[in-house]
Design a protein around this motif. Sequence first.
Motif, PDB file in Angstrom:
ATOM      1  N   SER A  25      -3.325  41.026 -46.453  1.00 46.17           N
ATOM      2  CA  SER A  25      -3.250  41.863 -45.268  1.00 46.17           C
ATOM      3  C   SER A  25      -2.140  42.888 -45.442  1.00 46.17           C
TER       4      SER A  25
ATOM      5  N   CYS B 265      -8.577  45.445 -46.599  1.00 43.79           N
ATOM      6  CA  CYS B 265      -8.868  44.018 -46.400  1.00 43.79           C
ATOM      7  C   CYS B 265      -8.824  43.656 -44.926  1.00 43.79           C
ATOM      8  N   ASP B 266      -7.858  44.227 -44.205  1.00 45.41           N
ATOM      9  CA  ASP B 266      -7.741  43.962 -42.765  1.00 45.41           C
ATOM     10  C   ASP B 266      -8.935  44.498 -41.999  1.00 45.41           C
TER      11      ASP B 266
ATOM     12  N   LYS C 271     -12.357  43.132 -43.110  1.00 45.08           N
ATOM     13  CA  LYS C 271     -12.361  41.667 -43.118  1.00 45.08           C
ATOM     14  C   LYS C 271     -12.940  41.134 -44.435  1.00 45.08           C
TER      15      LYS C 271
END
Length: 231
Positions: free
Chosen positions: A197, A75-76, A79
């Motif tokens: 995150s 996810c980090d 994005k």
Amino acid sequence: RRGDAPSETPEPVDCTVEGSGFLSLYYLGVHSVASRCVRIVRYAGASSGAQAPFQQLLQGEAQTIDTHLAHGLLCDRAKLGLLRAMYYADAHWKALAGVLSARSDLAQRLDGKMFVSVTQLHALRPRNRIFSAFPTAQLAAEVFYATGTAWTTCDGRWATDGGVTNGCPHFDDGARRALVVRPMKAGLSMRMAAQFSMADGVAAIERGQDDAARFFRGEPTAAIAWRDAGG
């Protein structure tokens, strides 16, 4: 972080985990402390509340935590918005089902120890089924994936998330009391079910550890409770 020192004669208990997507990171934190205070004999759960202990029984605590946090790293780095995170979360569980079911010791590690809630369709009506024996790799993979996905097949029937019909299954045989973990009551953002995150994931684990440490000191917590044997 850990809780109090492990008990010299830990009480045997069962453990029930409510389904909650990647909020199961909270459960993993709870478990890391609980496993030093009690001896967990059996697990029951739905959706990720079944998938997390299922993986723990096969791969251990550290690898299960790493696998969950890997989604936060994705996810980090990519994005991911919420919808893409949901897509990749489902792909995560489906791929993991194949990896776990390839083991040769499924029955030895899971049978009678892991109880998984799945919703199956019978004449287009949803019915709950609890799986606790995994004689084949195919069935293990189907059950692991079906308990936490929107639509698939499991043991010859259409199936969906176990949480639809029984989101927090309990043991009713009166064998022993059970530790009940409900991550959705831990005060975490519901977006974390699919999108979080790496920092959020670590914080969820640490909150579970802190809450479990307080719980085993006798302090009340919103997301952890005892259920009496046969209660």
